[in-house]
Design an enzyme around this catalytic site. Structure first.
Site, PDB file in Angstrom:
ATOM      1  N   CYS A   2     -70.612  25.317 -71.441  1.00  0.00           N
ATOM      2  CA  CYS A   2     -71.773  25.278 -72.322  1.00  0.00           C
ATOM      3  C   CYS A   2     -72.498  26.624 -72.269  1.00  0.00           C
ATOM      4  O   CYS A   2     -72.732  27.183 -71.195  1.00  0.00           O
ATOM      5  CB  CYS A   2     -72.773  24.183 -71.997  1.00  0.00           C
ATOM      6  SG  CYS A   2     -72.100  22.538 -72.153  1.00  0.00           S
ATOM      7  N   ARG A  27     -67.705  29.823 -73.286  1.00  0.00           N
ATOM      8  CA  ARG A  27     -68.200  28.883 -72.273  1.00  0.00           C
ATOM      9  C   ARG A  27     -67.987  27.422 -72.666  1.00  0.00           C
ATOM     10  O   ARG A  27     -68.249  26.514 -71.875  1.00  0.00           O
ATOM     11  CB  ARG A  27     -69.697  29.108 -72.034  1.00  0.00           C
ATOM     12  CG  ARG A  27     -70.037  30.499 -71.551  1.00  0.00           C
ATOM     13  CD  ARG A  27     -71.525  30.648 -71.413  1.00  0.00           C
ATOM     14  NE  ARG A  27     -72.040  29.841 -70.337  1.00  0.00           N
ATOM     15  CZ  ARG A  27     -72.117  30.215 -69.074  1.00  0.00           C
ATOM     16  NH1 ARG A  27     -71.711  31.408 -68.733  1.00  0.00           N
ATOM     17  NH2 ARG A  27     -72.611  29.404 -68.163  1.00  0.00           N
ATOM     18  N   TRP A  74     -69.245  22.289 -74.025  1.00  0.00           N
ATOM     19  CA  TRP A  74     -68.017  21.811 -73.370  1.00  0.00           C
ATOM     20  C   TRP A  74     -68.383  20.439 -72.842  1.00  0.00           C
ATOM     21  O   TRP A  74     -69.149  20.318 -71.890  1.00  0.00           O
ATOM     22  CB  TRP A  74     -67.631  22.765 -72.234  1.00  0.00           C
ATOM     23  CG  TRP A  74     -66.294  22.479 -71.628  1.00  0.00           C
ATOM     24  CD1 TRP A  74     -65.082  22.930 -72.066  1.00  0.00           C
ATOM     25  CD2 TRP A  74     -66.016  21.697 -70.459  1.00  0.00           C
ATOM     26  NE1 TRP A  74     -64.079  22.470 -71.251  1.00  0.00           N
ATOM     27  CE2 TRP A  74     -64.625  21.713 -70.259  1.00  0.00           C
ATOM     28  CE3 TRP A  74     -66.808  20.976 -69.561  1.00  0.00           C
ATOM     29  CZ2 TRP A  74     -63.998  21.048 -69.202  1.00  0.00           C
ATOM     30  CZ3 TRP A  74     -66.193  20.311 -68.502  1.00  0.00           C
ATOM     31  CH2 TRP A  74     -64.802  20.356 -68.332  1.00  0.00           C
ATOM     32  N   ASN A 100     -77.348  23.194 -70.278  1.00  0.00           N
ATOM     33  CA  ASN A 100     -76.047  23.455 -69.660  1.00  0.00           C
ATOM     34  C   ASN A 100     -76.121  22.870 -68.261  1.00  0.00           C
ATOM     35  O   ASN A 100     -77.002  23.253 -67.486  1.00  0.00           O
ATOM     36  CB  ASN A 100     -75.803  24.967 -69.619  1.00  0.00           C
ATOM     37  CG  ASN A 100     -74.609  25.345 -68.748  1.00  0.00           C
ATOM     38  OD1 ASN A 100     -73.682  24.567 -68.600  1.00  0.00           O
ATOM     39  ND2 ASN A 100     -74.650  26.540 -68.187  1.00  0.00           N
ATOM     40  N   GLY A 101     -75.215  21.945 -67.939  1.00  0.00           N
ATOM     41  CA  GLY A 101     -75.229  21.353 -66.600  1.00  0.00           C
ATOM     42  C   GLY A 101     -74.981  19.866 -66.673  1.00  0.00           C
ATOM     43  O   GLY A 101     -74.532  19.348 -67.700  1.00  0.00           O
ATOM     44  N   GLU A 477     -50.037  33.026 -59.995  1.00  0.00           N
ATOM     45  CA  GLU A 477     -50.930  33.502 -61.056  1.00  0.00           C
ATOM     46  C   GLU A 477     -50.185  33.582 -62.400  1.00  0.00           C
ATOM     47  O   GLU A 477     -50.724  33.214 -63.445  1.00  0.00           O
ATOM     48  CB  GLU A 477     -51.526  34.861 -60.658  1.00  0.00           C
ATOM     49  CG  GLU A 477     -52.405  35.524 -61.705  1.00  0.00           C
ATOM     50  CD  GLU A 477     -53.648  34.714 -62.103  1.00  0.00           C
ATOM     51  OE1 GLU A 477     -53.921  33.677 -61.480  1.00  0.00           O
ATOM     52  OE2 GLU A 477     -54.309  35.122 -63.072  1.00  0.00           O
ATOM     53  N   LYS A 481     -51.341  31.472 -65.702  1.00  0.00           N
ATOM     54  CA  LYS A 481     -51.662  32.166 -66.960  1.00  0.00           C
ATOM     55  C   LYS A 481     -50.856  31.564 -68.104  1.00  0.00           C
ATOM     56  O   LYS A 481     -51.376  31.295 -69.168  1.00  0.00           O
ATOM     57  CB  LYS A 481     -51.302  33.646 -66.765  1.00  0.00           C
ATOM     58  CG  LYS A 481     -52.129  34.640 -67.447  1.00  0.00           C
ATOM     59  CD  LYS A 481     -53.403  35.052 -66.762  1.00  0.00           C
ATOM     60  CE  LYS A 481     -54.274  33.945 -66.342  1.00  0.00           C
ATOM     61  NZ  LYS A 481     -55.402  34.316 -65.545  1.00  0.00           N
ATOM     62  N   GLU A 484     -52.053  27.938 -69.079  1.00  0.00           N
ATOM     63  CA  GLU A 484     -53.360  27.769 -69.699  1.00  0.00           C
ATOM     64  C   GLU A 484     -53.414  28.282 -71.131  1.00  0.00           C
ATOM     65  O   GLU A 484     -54.112  27.704 -71.941  1.00  0.00           O
ATOM     66  CB  GLU A 484     -54.495  28.331 -68.834  1.00  0.00           C
ATOM     67  CG  GLU A 484     -54.620  29.819 -68.770  1.00  0.00           C
ATOM     68  CD  GLU A 484     -55.829  30.266 -67.947  1.00  0.00           C
ATOM     69  OE1 GLU A 484     -55.679  31.234 -67.208  1.00  0.00           O
ATOM     70  OE2 GLU A 484     -56.908  29.653 -68.058  1.00  0.00           O
ATOM     71  N   HIS A 500     -35.021  22.666 -52.091  1.00  0.00           N
ATOM     72  CA  HIS A 500     -35.513  21.449 -51.434  1.00  0.00           C
ATOM     73  C   HIS A 500     -36.028  20.434 -52.438  1.00  0.00           C
ATOM     74  O   HIS A 500     -36.774  19.524 -52.060  1.00  0.00           O
ATOM     75  CB  HIS A 500     -36.584  21.810 -50.397  1.00  0.00           C
ATOM     76  CG  HIS A 500     -36.050  22.687 -49.313  1.00  0.00           C
ATOM     77  ND1 HIS A 500     -35.191  22.220 -48.348  1.00  0.00           N
ATOM     78  CD2 HIS A 500     -36.199  24.012 -49.071  1.00  0.00           C
ATOM     79  CE1 HIS A 500     -34.845  23.230 -47.549  1.00  0.00           C
ATOM     80  NE2 HIS A 500     -35.447  24.323 -47.975  1.00  0.00           N
ATOM     81  N   LYS A 598     -64.716  29.035 -69.795  1.00  0.00           N
ATOM     82  CA  LYS A 598     -64.541  30.128 -68.849  1.00  0.00           C
ATOM     83  C   LYS A 598     -65.265  29.897 -67.533  1.00  0.00           C
ATOM     84  O   LYS A 598     -64.724  30.101 -66.467  1.00  0.00           O
ATOM     85  CB  LYS A 598     -64.991  31.450 -69.459  1.00  0.00           C
ATOM     86  CG  LYS A 598     -64.691  32.613 -68.526  1.00  0.00           C
ATOM     87  CD  LYS A 598     -64.483  33.874 -69.256  1.00  0.00           C
ATOM     88  CE  LYS A 598     -64.040  34.983 -68.331  1.00  0.00           C
ATOM     89  NZ  LYS A 598     -62.626  34.842 -67.955  1.00  0.00           N
TER      90      LYS A 598
HETATM   91  C1  F6R Z   1     -57.696  31.328 -65.138  1.00  0.00           C
HETATM   92  C2  F6R Z   1     -59.132  31.369 -64.944  1.00  0.00           C
HETATM   93  C3  F6R Z   1     -59.751  30.369 -64.042  1.00  0.00           C
HETATM   94  C4  F6R Z   1     -60.828  31.047 -63.176  1.00  0.00           C
HETATM   95  C5  F6R Z   1     -61.551  29.988 -62.345  1.00  0.00           C
HETATM   96  C6  F6R Z   1     -62.591  30.600 -61.428  1.00  0.00           C
HETATM   97  O1  F6R Z   1     -57.278  32.323 -66.013  1.00  0.00           O
HETATM   98  O2  F6R Z   1     -59.808  32.196 -65.507  1.00  0.00           O
HETATM   99  O3  F6R Z   1     -58.795  29.741 -63.264  1.00  0.00           O
HETATM  100  O4  F6R Z   1     -60.217  31.993 -62.365  1.00  0.00           O
HETATM  101  O5  F6R Z   1     -62.175  29.060 -63.192  1.00  0.00           O
HETATM  102  O6  F6R Z   1     -63.587  31.246 -62.150  1.00  0.00           O
HETATM  103  P1  F6R Z   1     -64.528  32.306 -61.458  1.00  0.00           P
HETATM  104  O7  F6R Z   1     -63.687  33.452 -61.054  1.00  0.00           O
HETATM  105  O8  F6R Z   1     -65.537  32.661 -62.495  1.00  0.00           O
HETATM  106  O9  F6R Z   1     -65.130  31.629 -60.260  1.00  0.00           O
END
Ligand code: F6R
Length: 603
Positions: A2, A27, A74, A100-101, A477, A481, A484, A500, A598
């Site tokens: 949000c 967000r 969101w 937001n929250g 990672e 990536k 997502e 295994h 995000k």
């Molecule tokens: C993946 C991604 C998320 C963030 C996670 C932590 O591409 O961006 O997995 O890494 O939500 O977010 P921060 O770093 O803001 O604590």
């Protein structure tokens, strides 16, 4: 999770709020809404879907007002719908809020108000704030907000307007970010800096439970006892351009391309005089017997990479914990533990909770954070900053890379301080770290082979990533990536673990991305490559140690030579680009993948 924005000034609030929401859409993006204080009351327009749907709905409507609030959602409580979108109003339309929250006690509060005859229209927790504010309103919005916030449990960042106080906008927060921007003839409220950058780079960071009474030409801060609070106006160094796409089709590609600069700036900040350097130097590894790295998602993966680096260089025991698990496991830490909190936003609810748990157990906390003024930056005992600038794409790239280099530098400094590396060995490693930006640029100068290969992979149903040791850590990672942004199922495996169980999933033409940047482990990972090829898999081998020849089952991507411990900084760029181009070829909304947001500021 949000985004909220507020404006009070002398211009029409509508375009200013929409522009701010565009910058905050990362967000949350399942609905959006706006409310302005018009001549005869609040004008509210809310719309399920992306911000573009709200903008379309606003087309041709002559909504005007010099004060307003906006929200991009969101969903947590109540499905994405017009009615559940923010802003929410009290039943008499005297109060408008954006939130937001999560209000944890909203059911009790709602029931209490319903017993008094208040009629709710949405399924959200947020509406209770609007209804409660209207119910308690006594002619003074500040007093009312103090009273309301004293009964709210949970987290909130709020912007509130009252019909009877046409020049006042109120902001308050607890456990969610909120900043107040100050321009010559206007003031703003926002969840994050990019929403304000085109208007001002001067901001106040609101602390928990503080209340800002904002007017066109003034802002005053109060605590819960209505005592005035003095706050300093901070200057943001991020440029306006840094929050624009700059000609790239997506923020993600722009942010991948920015990595050489980000690496250079971050390395410089840690090696030359300045606060990062001072903080790193002030930490004494010899006073710790344990390091715990914690974070969520990619930040956790940065911790996984760093574990290999710290353990190899410093010979100290390192644990990596998912922040969402750490807080509930009664971790074994004390004043001799260093808990490193890795977070781009500095606002991730689980990482904040992990930090508070660590502090409660007397551990020393160090935040590695990108956003100045964020909760982790303010509350951790020590903070060092990644110099990534604003990261807008939901999938992190440049901030992750900046986290890695800070963690390498920390490990080298610790190793020298603890006598595990000589000064000379330390200097040599630091020089190799300084050379990373140029090597990253080398990869980015020739992205065609990655783009071409990725374009052939759009039909894959499942993609595996394998590596050994630190290559396995970065495989995690790569896999995250891909999932997502491309919505292709993927898993990362330590190469030796395939046999295994997981190898049963390999079928004709299953794609396996193998990472090999460790000379000493090349033969090990290569035998895993042969095992999957002999069961029908195709392999994309990202490597600087490869001795094999490509064929129809094996495609090679050469990386520049680099110390094995630093190699994730290079292999990750290939993995990011691979995911990006797979998603781009599928025509997906790369910067805003479905169901995600995000900054995850709720648990
Ligand atoms: C993946 C991604 C998320 C963030 C996670 C932590 O591409 O961006 O997995 O890494 O939500 O977010 P921060 O770093 O803001 O604590």
């Amino acid at each position: 999770m949000c985004g909220i924005i507020g404006y009070v000034g002398s211009e029409n609030a509508v375009p200013i709020i929409l522009e701010g929401l565009r910058k905050l859409e990362y967000r949350g993006y399942d609905s959006a809404g706006i409310a302005v204080r018009g001549v005869s009351g609040f004008e509210v327009v809310k719309q399920k879907g992306r911000l573009a749907a709200l903008e379309k709905r606003l087309e041709g409507q002559r909504i005007q007002g010099q004060m307003g609030i906006g929200h991009t959602r969101w969903a947590t409580h109540g499905e994405p719908s017009d009615v559940n979108s923010h802003p929410h109003l009290g039943s008499g339309s005297k109060i408008a809020i954006v939130h937001n929250g999560i209000i944890e006690n909203y059911r009790q509060l709602k029931e209490r108000l319903e017993r008094k005859g208040v009629v709710f229209v949405s399924q959200t927790d947020s509406e209770v704030i609007a209804q409660l504010t209207e119910y308690y309103y006594n002619g003074n919005l500040l007093d009312t907000v103090i009273r309301v916030s004293s009964v709210l449990e949970g987290s909130y960042a709020l912007a509130i307007m009252c019909l009877e106080e046409p020049e006042v906008l109120i902001a308050t927060k607890k456990d969610n970010p909120l900043i107040i921007g100050a321009a010559a003839d206007a003031h703003f409220i926002a969840s994050d800096v990019p929403a304000l950058l085109s208007h001002t780079n001067k901001v106040y960071y609101l602390d928990d439970k503080e209340i800002a009474v904002i007017k066109k030409d003034s802002v005053q801060f109060y605590n819960q006892d209505k005592e005035p609070v003095t706050k300093s106006l901070e200057t943001i160094t991020w440029s306006v351009d840094s929050a624009e796409k700059g000609g790239y089709p997506h923020f993600m590609l722009k942010e991948i391309m920015e990595q050489p600069t980000v690496l250079r700036d971050t390395v410089r900040s840690a090696l030359t005089r300045g606060t990062n350097n001072a903080v790193i130097n002030s930490l004494d590894i010899n006073s710790f017997n344990k390091i715990v790295l914690t974070g969520c998602g990619s930040a956790y993966n940065a911790g996984m990479v760093a574990k290999y680096v710290f353990e190899r260089l410093c010979r100290i025991s390192v644990e990596v914990e998912l922040a969402s698990e750490f807080r509930y496991k009664d971790p074994i830490i004390d004043s001799k533990s260093l808990v490193i909190l890795v977070s781009q936003s500095g606002e991730t609810a689980d990482t904040i909770a992990a930090m508070r748990e660590a502090k409660a157990k007397d551990a020393v906390t160090l935040g590695i954070v990108n956003v100045m003024g964020s909760t982790i930056a303010k509350e951790a005992d020590y903070t060092i900053y990644t110099y990534a600038g604003p990261e807008i794409a939901v999938a992190t790239t440049k901030a992750f890379s900046a986290q890695l280099v800070l963690l390498y530098i920390l490990a080298v400094r610790f190793a020298v301080k603890s006598g595990k590396l000589s000064e000379d060995e330390g200097q040599n490693l630091l020089r190799e770290i300084e050379a990373l930006p140029a090597k990253a640029a080398e990869i980015l100068a020739d992205i065609d082979p990655i783009q071409k290969y990725a374009s052939q992979c759009v039909g894959c149903k499942s993609i595996f990533f394998i590596g050994r040791n630190i290559d396995y850590a970065i495989a995690l990672e790569g896999s995250l990536k891909l999932k997502e942004i491309s919505y292709i199922h993927s898993e990362a495996y330590a190469g030796g673990e395939l046999k295994h169980g997981t190898i049963s999933l390999i079928e004709e033409n299953t794609l396996v991305v193998a990472i090999s940047c460790s000379e000493r482990l090349y033969s090990k990972i290569y035998s895993n490559v042969e095992q999957v090829i002999s069961r029908g898999a195709k392999v994309f081998l990202v490597s600087n140690t490869c001795k094999a020849c490509p064929d129809d089952k094996l495609t090679l991507l050469d990386l520049p030579q680099v110390n094995e411990l630093l190699s994730p900084s290079l292999s990750v760029i290939v993995l990011q680009l691979f995911s990006y181009y797979v998603a781009a070829n599928k025509g997906l909304d790369i910067d805003k993948p479905r169901n995600l947001a995000k900054s995850v500021t709720v648990e």
